[in-house]
Design an enzyme around this catalytic site. Structure first.
Site, PDB file in Angstrom:
ATOM      1  N   ARG A 148       0.859  -1.179   0.000  1.00  0.00           N
ATOM      2  CA  ARG A 148       0.000   0.000   0.000  1.00  0.00           C
ATOM      3  C   ARG A 148       0.896   1.230   0.000  1.00  0.00           C
ATOM      4  O   ARG A 148       2.042   1.184   0.449  1.00  0.00           O
ATOM      5  CB  ARG A 148      -0.891   0.035   1.236  1.00  0.00           C
ATOM      6  N   LYS A 172      -2.876  -1.722   7.666  1.00  0.00           N
ATOM      7  CA  LYS A 172      -4.061  -1.165   8.318  1.00  0.00           C
ATOM      8  C   LYS A 172      -4.210  -1.733   9.720  1.00  0.00           C
ATOM      9  O   LYS A 172      -3.927  -2.896   9.961  1.00  0.00           O
ATOM     10  CB  LYS A 172      -5.308  -1.474   7.486  1.00  0.00           C
ATOM     11  N   HIS A 241      -1.769   2.653  -6.221  1.00  0.00           N
ATOM     12  CA  HIS A 241      -2.784   1.606  -6.075  1.00  0.00           C
ATOM     13  C   HIS A 241      -2.809   0.692  -7.303  1.00  0.00           C
ATOM     14  O   HIS A 241      -3.056  -0.514  -7.195  1.00  0.00           O
ATOM     15  CB  HIS A 241      -4.157   2.228  -5.854  1.00  0.00           C
ATOM     16  N   ARG A 244      -0.092  -1.898  -6.909  1.00  0.00           N
ATOM     17  CA  ARG A 244      -0.501  -2.928  -5.940  1.00  0.00           C
ATOM     18  C   ARG A 244      -1.526  -3.876  -6.563  1.00  0.00           C
ATOM     19  O   ARG A 244      -1.444  -5.098  -6.394  1.00  0.00           O
ATOM     20  CB  ARG A 244      -1.076  -2.247  -4.697  1.00  0.00           C
ATOM     21  N   HIS A 267      -4.875  -8.641   3.536  1.00  0.00           N
ATOM     22  CA  HIS A 267      -6.332  -8.571   3.650  1.00  0.00           C
ATOM     23  C   HIS A 267      -6.814  -9.484   4.768  1.00  0.00           C
ATOM     24  O   HIS A 267      -6.458 -10.662   4.812  1.00  0.00           O
ATOM     25  CB  HIS A 267      -6.999  -9.004   2.340  1.00  0.00           C
ATOM     26  N   TYR A 276     -10.714  -7.579  -5.132  1.00  0.00           N
ATOM     27  CA  TYR A 276      -9.552  -6.765  -5.461  1.00  0.00           C
ATOM     28  C   TYR A 276      -8.882  -7.217  -6.743  1.00  0.00           C
ATOM     29  O   TYR A 276      -8.273  -6.441  -7.452  1.00  0.00           O
ATOM     30  CB  TYR A 276      -8.563  -6.878  -4.297  1.00  0.00           C
TER      31      TYR A 276
END
Length: 299
Positions: A148, A172, A241, A244, A267, A276
């Site tokens: 990311r 995250k 992005h 990725r 994830h 995705y």
């Protein structure tokens, strides 16, 4: 006829005459409002004054469960909101119970991934000035490990172990994960580390720094990648992005291992990885034929 319908008919006549809307638009309003009337009838609501925010949320949730797309629900909710504004305007309702209630979030279209050939073209940078070396290193790392943007700019010197060809990133929720990096990425990091001291102040922890001698910003990375996309003559805009996303797609095309790609991307939910990445049906069929024991026929 439902007891709710007369006011809708009055409203449709009103907007047809006062706003000069086309018959097609009026029909669309009528169709959208009819769905809410049907739902209210199911909930034994016989008067518009009985409608409250909780009921509106329930109807939105019901439409979502029925499989309506977020954009369709947003359109229907907008029609209901306009109708209820009309009822408020003519003192039939004291307030609009649909105001402030949002439709489900619109599905964001996935960025188109960069092809393998175009990715090689992007990363094949001839310039050897310090900024170009840094930029190439950032893009190599991002594509190497599916990082990311926030993970890339957050990398510290201590996070990367070149001898082991691995890097620790913080994703995250401050969750850390250990990722492998390619030989090419290792080579570009080594070159960058030789010239990095010229760019940063003493004791700076960040792996990537800007001309201001401090950790590079996310916006700066985005601007630099867009610049290289244009310079290397790639189709479409290049952004972090997209790199990725391309990593995820290329890895899945090569391996067919969705679980492994999920782990690499960080994830928490496999469903996110499925959304995705996108593979065409032909490629999915090929993976299926190779993997499923009953798909392998004896010749």
């Amino acid at each position: 006829m439902s007891a709710l319908q007369p006011l809708i008919d009055t409203y449709l006549n009103h907007i047809a005459s006062q706003r000069g809307l086309s018959p097609v638009t009026i029909t669309n309003y009528q169709s959208n409002l009819a769905e809410f009337v049907a739902l209210l009838n199911e909930n034994k609501v016989g008067c518009w004054t009985e409608l409250d925010g909780q009921l509106v949320r329930l109807m939105v949730k019901t439409l979502h469960k029925k499989g309506l797309k977020a954009r369709s629900i947003a359109t229907k909710l907008s029609a209901l909101r306009s109708f209820l504004d009309y009822l408020v305007q003519f003192d039939i309702l004291s307030n609009n119970p649909a105001k402030g209630i949002a439709a489900p979030k619109l599905d964001k279209p996935l960025p188109k991934n960069v092809s393998v050939d175009d990715m090689f073209q992007l990363l094949d940078i001839d310039e050897k000035d310090p900024l170009s070396i840094r930029d190439q290193c950032m893009m190599e790392l991002m594509y190497s490990s599916g990082l990311r943007l926030s993970e890339l700019v957050g990398i510290n010197l201590q996070d990367i172990k070149l001898s082991a060809k691995e890097i620790m990133v913080t994703g995250k929720g401050s969750k850390q994960r250990l990722l492998p990096i390619t030989d090419r990425a290792v080579a570009t990091v080594k070159i960058w580390l030789k010239i990095r001291p010229e760019f940063c102040i003493k004791d700076e922890k960040a792996l990537f720094v800007s001309k201001q001698k401090k950790r590079i910003s996310a916006r700066n990375v985005q601007a630099r990648m867009e610049k290289w996309g244009l310079k290397q003559a790639l189709p479409g805009h290049i952004n972090p992005h997209k790199l990725r996303h391309s990593f995820a797609t290329h890895m899945l095309e090569s391996s067919g291992n969705l679980r492994a790609v999920q782990t690499l991307l960080g994830h928490a939910d496999l469903a996110t990885t499925q959304i995705y990445t996108h593979l065409d049906f032909q490629h999915l069929s090929k993976i299926y034929d190779q993997a499923h024991p009953r798909a392998k026929r004896k010749k």
